[in-house]
Design a protein around this motif. Structure first.
Motif, PDB file in Angstrom:
ATOM      1  N   ALA A 159      21.588 -30.293  27.784  1.00  0.00           N
ATOM      2  CA  ALA A 159      22.354 -30.834  26.651  1.00  0.00           C
ATOM      3  C   ALA A 159      23.834 -30.931  27.026  1.00  0.00           C
ATOM      4  O   ALA A 159      24.338 -30.166  27.854  1.00  0.00           O
ATOM      5  CB  ALA A 159      22.183 -29.944  25.430  1.00  0.00           C
ATOM      6  N   ILE A 160      24.516 -31.867  26.410  1.00  0.00           N
ATOM      7  CA  ILE A 160      25.957 -32.036  26.608  1.00  0.00           C
ATOM      8  C   ILE A 160      26.663 -31.651  25.314  1.00  0.00           C
ATOM      9  O   ILE A 160      26.375 -32.211  24.254  1.00  0.00           O
ATOM     10  CB  ILE A 160      26.299 -33.485  26.989  1.00  0.00           C
ATOM     11  N   PHE A 161      27.569 -30.699  25.405  1.00  0.00           N
ATOM     12  CA  PHE A 161      28.313 -30.224  24.238  1.00  0.00           C
ATOM     13  C   PHE A 161      29.676 -30.916  24.193  1.00  0.00           C
ATOM     14  O   PHE A 161      30.487 -30.773  25.096  1.00  0.00           O
ATOM     15  CB  PHE A 161      28.508 -28.708  24.303  1.00  0.00           C
ATOM     16  N   ASP A 162      29.927 -31.672  23.137  1.00  0.00           N
ATOM     17  CA  ASP A 162      31.186 -32.402  22.988  1.00  0.00           C
ATOM     18  C   ASP A 162      31.864 -31.966  21.693  1.00  0.00           C
ATOM     19  O   ASP A 162      31.415 -32.317  20.600  1.00  0.00           O
ATOM     20  CB  ASP A 162      30.910 -33.913  22.952  1.00  0.00           C
ATOM     21  N   GLY A 163      32.941 -31.178  21.833  1.00  0.00           N
ATOM     22  CA  GLY A 163      33.672 -30.725  20.653  1.00  0.00           C
ATOM     23  C   GLY A 163      32.891 -29.750  19.793  1.00  0.00           C
ATOM     24  O   GLY A 163      33.027 -29.753  18.570  1.00  0.00           O
ATOM     25  N   CYS A 164      32.066 -28.917  20.417  1.00  0.00           N
ATOM     26  CA  CYS A 164      31.200 -27.985  19.684  1.00  0.00           C
ATOM     27  C   CYS A 164      31.746 -26.557  19.714  1.00  0.00           C
ATOM     28  O   CYS A 164      32.677 -26.244  20.453  1.00  0.00           O
ATOM     29  CB  CYS A 164      29.792 -27.998  20.274  1.00  0.00           C
ATOM     30  N   SER A 165      31.137 -25.692  18.917  1.00  0.00           N
ATOM     31  CA  SER A 165      31.473 -24.274  18.949  1.00  0.00           C
ATOM     32  C   SER A 165      30.204 -23.433  18.883  1.00  0.00           C
ATOM     33  O   SER A 165      29.311 -23.706  18.077  1.00  0.00           O
ATOM     34  CB  SER A 165      32.381 -23.900  17.769  1.00  0.00           C
ATOM     35  N   LEU A 166      30.145 -22.432  19.769  1.00  0.00           N
ATOM     36  CA  LEU A 166      29.086 -21.417  19.739  1.00  0.00           C
ATOM     37  C   LEU A 166      29.681 -20.039  19.475  1.00  0.00           C
ATOM     38  O   LEU A 166      29.039 -19.023  19.704  1.00  0.00           O
ATOM     39  CB  LEU A 166      28.327 -21.410  21.068  1.00  0.00           C
ATOM     40  N   ARG A 167      30.896 -20.014  18.994  1.00  0.00           N
ATOM     41  CA  ARG A 167      31.612 -18.756  18.786  1.00  0.00           C
ATOM     42  C   ARG A 167      30.860 -17.861  17.800  1.00  0.00           C
ATOM     43  O   ARG A 167      30.605 -18.241  16.658  1.00  0.00           O
ATOM     44  CB  ARG A 167      33.017 -19.046  18.272  1.00  0.00           C
ATOM     45  N   GLY A 168      30.481 -16.681  18.273  1.00  0.00           N
ATOM     46  CA  GLY A 168      29.819 -15.705  17.409  1.00  0.00           C
ATOM     47  C   GLY A 168      28.356 -15.988  17.127  1.00  0.00           C
ATOM     48  O   GLY A 168      27.720 -15.249  16.379  1.00  0.00           O
ATOM     49  N   ALA A 169      27.799 -17.046  17.728  1.00  0.00           N
ATOM     50  CA  ALA A 169      26.399 -17.394  17.451  1.00  0.00           C
ATOM     51  C   ALA A 169      25.453 -16.409  18.131  1.00  0.00           C
ATOM     52  O   ALA A 169      25.740 -15.871  19.196  1.00  0.00           O
ATOM     53  CB  ALA A 169      26.103 -18.809  17.928  1.00  0.00           C
ATOM     54  N   SER A 170      24.296 -16.187  17.512  1.00  0.00           N
ATOM     55  CA  SER A 170      23.246 -15.364  18.117  1.00  0.00           C
ATOM     56  C   SER A 170      22.383 -16.267  18.980  1.00  0.00           C
ATOM     57  O   SER A 170      21.742 -17.195  18.478  1.00  0.00           O
ATOM     58  CB  SER A 170      22.401 -14.703  17.030  1.00  0.00           C
ATOM     59  N   MET A 171      22.376 -16.010  20.293  1.00  0.00           N
ATOM     60  CA  MET A 171      21.714 -16.908  21.234  1.00  0.00           C
ATOM     61  C   MET A 171      20.599 -16.224  22.017  1.00  0.00           C
ATOM     62  O   MET A 171      20.290 -16.613  23.136  1.00  0.00           O
ATOM     63  CB  MET A 171      22.753 -17.505  22.187  1.00  0.00           C
ATOM     64  N   ARG A 172      19.978 -15.225  21.459  1.00  0.00           N
ATOM     65  CA  ARG A 172      18.902 -14.524  22.153  1.00  0.00           C
ATOM     66  C   ARG A 172      17.786 -15.495  22.539  1.00  0.00           C
ATOM     67  O   ARG A 172      17.352 -16.327  21.729  1.00  0.00           O
ATOM     68  CB  ARG A 172      18.317 -13.416  21.269  1.00  0.00           C
ATOM     69  N   SER A 173      17.342 -15.386  23.777  1.00  0.00           N
ATOM     70  CA  SER A 173      16.226 -16.188  24.310  1.00  0.00           C
ATOM     71  C   SER A 173      16.507 -17.679  24.331  1.00  0.00           C
ATOM     72  O   SER A 173      15.574 -18.484  24.467  1.00  0.00           O
ATOM     73  CB  SER A 173      14.942 -15.920  23.506  1.00  0.00           C
ATOM     74  N   CYS A 174      17.767 -18.088  24.197  1.00  0.00           N
ATOM     75  CA  CYS A 174      18.102 -19.509  24.339  1.00  0.00           C
ATOM     76  C   CYS A 174      18.039 -19.908  25.818  1.00  0.00           C
ATOM     77  O   CYS A 174      18.139 -19.070  26.709  1.00  0.00           O
ATOM     78  CB  CYS A 174      19.505 -19.791  23.802  1.00  0.00           C
ATOM     79  N   ARG A 175      17.905 -21.204  26.065  1.00  0.00           N
ATOM     80  CA  ARG A 175      17.892 -21.717  27.439  1.00  0.00           C
ATOM     81  C   ARG A 175      18.998 -22.759  27.592  1.00  0.00           C
ATOM     82  O   ARG A 175      19.130 -23.668  26.765  1.00  0.00           O
ATOM     83  CB  ARG A 175      16.530 -22.320  27.772  1.00  0.00           C
ATOM     84  N   PHE A 176      19.797 -22.614  28.657  1.00  0.00           N
ATOM     85  CA  PHE A 176      20.944 -23.492  28.879  1.00  0.00           C
ATOM     86  C   PHE A 176      20.940 -24.125  30.271  1.00  0.00           C
ATOM     87  O   PHE A 176      21.946 -24.713  30.673  1.00  0.00           O
ATOM     88  CB  PHE A 176      22.241 -22.694  28.704  1.00  0.00           C
ATOM     89  N   GLU A 177      19.838 -24.047  31.008  1.00  0.00           N
ATOM     90  CA  GLU A 177      19.829 -24.598  32.358  1.00  0.00           C
ATOM     91  C   GLU A 177      20.205 -26.086  32.352  1.00  0.00           C
ATOM     92  O   GLU A 177      19.620 -26.880  31.623  1.00  0.00           O
ATOM     93  CB  GLU A 177      18.449 -24.439  33.004  1.00  0.00           C
ATOM     94  N   GLY A 178      21.195 -26.429  33.155  1.00  0.00           N
ATOM     95  CA  GLY A 178      21.611 -27.817  33.265  1.00  0.00           C
ATOM     96  C   GLY A 178      22.490 -28.311  32.132  1.00  0.00           C
ATOM     97  O   GLY A 178      22.896 -29.476  32.116  1.00  0.00           O
ATOM     98  N   ALA A 179      22.819 -27.446  31.177  1.00  0.00           N
ATOM     99  CA  ALA A 179      23.669 -27.852  30.051  1.00  0.00           C
ATOM    100  C   ALA A 179      25.123 -27.971  30.493  1.00  0.00           C
ATOM    101  O   ALA A 179      25.583 -27.247  31.384  1.00  0.00           O
ATOM    102  CB  ALA A 179      23.547 -26.847  28.912  1.00  0.00           C
ATOM    103  N   ASP A 180      25.858 -28.872  29.865  1.00  0.00           N
ATOM    104  CA  ASP A 180      27.287 -29.035  30.122  1.00  0.00           C
ATOM    105  C   ASP A 180      28.047 -28.451  28.938  1.00  0.00           C
ATOM    106  O   ASP A 180      28.097 -29.042  27.857  1.00  0.00           O
ATOM    107  CB  ASP A 180      27.619 -30.522  30.285  1.00  0.00           C
TER     108      ASP A 180
END
Length: 219
Positions: A159-180
């Motif tokens: 996935a490509i993140f453009d102008g996003c925020s993950l601040r404080g998010a719960s990301m257990r078991s998430c997958r980010f391989e190849g993400a920008d």
């Protein structure tokens, strides 16, 4: 439970072939288990309305106020929500395949156990939303604010993140391989949280901030 008078009038108009509605005041009304397929709603108020089990396939909602609405177990395939206030709405167990949410406020929305095949979020506020195990794989995420959201099990691969925020998010078991993630505010991360981002691309400034958040001195 029989539909209340405003709901009955709305059903009658739909039965007569009307499909476009503007300025309806239906806050708190019982609209459950009704068929709104193909209808268009603009500038309507449905705050705290009960739409449980209703059919919203191929509907269009523009500038509607729906905060606190109950949308559990709806059929919302191909529904579109634009510039709507959907704060604290409950979409548990709903079918939202092909749906679109754009420029809308979804703070505190609950999407637990809902299906999202082909769904799209654009320029939405998803602060503290419950979005477990949703696939955003290979999507371009356009200005989505996931701050403090529950994202356990989400798939962000490529996935490509453009102008996003993950601040404080719960990301257990998430997958980010190849993400920008270079266009994303990651906020301070703990060591175990940083490990979840394995395989993702981040900027030099993000890497520096990440190391500082881990208590390392960057020289």
């Amino acid at each position: 439970m029989p539909a209340d008078p405003p709901a009955t009038a709305l059903v009658d108009l739909i039965a007569q072939g009307q499909r476009s509605f503007s300025g309806l005041q239906l806050a708190g009304h019982d609209l459950s288990r009704l068929d709104f397929s193909g209808c268009t709603f603009a500038d309507c108020t449905l705050s705290d309305a009960d739409l449980r089990g209703s059919t919203l396939t191929d509907t269009r909602w523009t500038s509607c106020r729906m905060a606190g609405a109950k949308l559990m177990a709806i059929d919302g395939v191909d529904a579109q929500f634009h510039n709507c206030d959907l704060s604290n709405t409950d979409w548990t167990r709903s079918r939202l395949n092909g749906s679109t949410f754009s420029q809308s406020k979804l703070t505190g929305a609950n999407f637990a156990a809902s299906t999202f095949i082909g769904a799209d979020f654009r320029q939405c506020r998803l602060v503290s939303a419950l979005l477990p195990a949703i696939s955003f794989r290979r999507k371009t995420l356009d200005h989505l604010d996931f701050s403090d959201a529950e994202l356990t099990g989400c798939d962000f691969r490529e996935a490509i993140f453009d102008g996003c925020s993950l601040r404080g998010a719960s990301m257990r078991s998430c997958r980010f391989e190849g993400a920008d993630l270079r266009g994303c505010d990651l906020g301070p991360l703990k060591l175990n949280e940083a490990a979840i981002l394995k395989g993702a691309a981040i900027s030099k400034s993000q890497a520096t901030e990440l190391l500082r958040g881990l208590g390392l001195l960057v020289l």
